[in-house]
Design a protein around this motif. Structure first.
Motif, PDB file in Angstrom:
ATOM      1  N   GLN A  39       0.850  -1.186   0.000  1.00  0.00           N
ATOM      2  CA  GLN A  39       0.000   0.000   0.000  1.00  0.00           C
ATOM      3  C   GLN A  39       0.883   1.232   0.000  1.00  0.00           C
ATOM      4  O   GLN A  39       1.651   1.455   0.943  1.00  0.00           O
ATOM      5  CB  GLN A  39      -0.933   0.001   1.208  1.00  0.00           C
ATOM      6  N   LYS A  43      -3.028   5.428  -1.759  1.00  0.00           N
ATOM      7  CA  LYS A  43      -3.527   4.407  -2.683  1.00  0.00           C
ATOM      8  C   LYS A  43      -4.092   3.223  -1.915  1.00  0.00           C
ATOM      9  O   LYS A  43      -3.797   3.028  -0.733  1.00  0.00           O
ATOM     10  CB  LYS A  43      -2.398   3.939  -3.604  1.00  0.00           C
ATOM     11  N   GLU A  44      -4.913   2.452  -2.599  1.00  0.00           N
ATOM     12  CA  GLU A  44      -5.459   1.255  -1.971  1.00  0.00           C
ATOM     13  C   GLU A  44      -4.403   0.142  -1.928  1.00  0.00           C
ATOM     14  O   GLU A  44      -3.469   0.124  -2.724  1.00  0.00           O
ATOM     15  CB  GLU A  44      -6.687   0.783  -2.753  1.00  0.00           C
ATOM     16  N   GLU A  46      -2.822  -3.302  -2.669  1.00  0.00           N
ATOM     17  CA  GLU A  46      -2.895  -4.128  -3.870  1.00  0.00           C
ATOM     18  C   GLU A  46      -2.055  -5.385  -3.694  1.00  0.00           C
ATOM     19  O   GLU A  46      -1.052  -5.388  -2.978  1.00  0.00           O
ATOM     20  CB  GLU A  46      -2.390  -3.352  -5.093  1.00  0.00           C
TER      21      GLU A  46
END
Length: 119
Positions: A39, A43-44, A46
């Protein structure tokens, strides 16, 4: 209780390498796909890579294919991520979990280990 302890992060120049480790407890390690996630700020989370339970099949996010290698030691309940040719866009906090790639819904994330790649 599930415990996931990531280590091995740090500051590295672009093109450099790092090896991340994840020590696990509290679940049957051999029974699960297990993977690395990351992460970046803003941002998310992933999925980056994962490895299957028994046969060791590996799966990677497209952007890390050919640069990252996931492996594990079932006897020691350890997961590893060898990261080569690092790029600034790889900078993030890295986590491990008994999930794979798109499966980012998980309740027992560890503290993660921070990777910073300077240009």
């Amino acid at each position: 209780e599930v415990q996931l302890v990531e280590s091995g992060g740090g500051l590295v120049q672009a093109g450099g390498s790092l090896r991340l480790s994840c020590a696990t407890s509290g679940f049957t390690f051999d029974d699960y796909l297990i993977g690395w996630f990351r992460q970046a700020p803003g941002k998310e989370r992933e999925g980056v890579a994962c490895i299957s339970a028994s046969e060791g099949h590996t799966y990677y996010k497209d952007s890390v294919k050919g640069r990252f290698i996931i492996s594990k030691d079932n006897a020691k309940r350890m997961l590893f991520l060898q990261m080569n040719n690092l790029k600034p866009e790889d900078s993030a906090v890295y986590y491990c979990a008994p999930r794979c790639l798109d499966e980012t819904d998980y309740d027992h994330w560890g503290q993660g280990t921070r990777v910073t790649v300077s240009s």
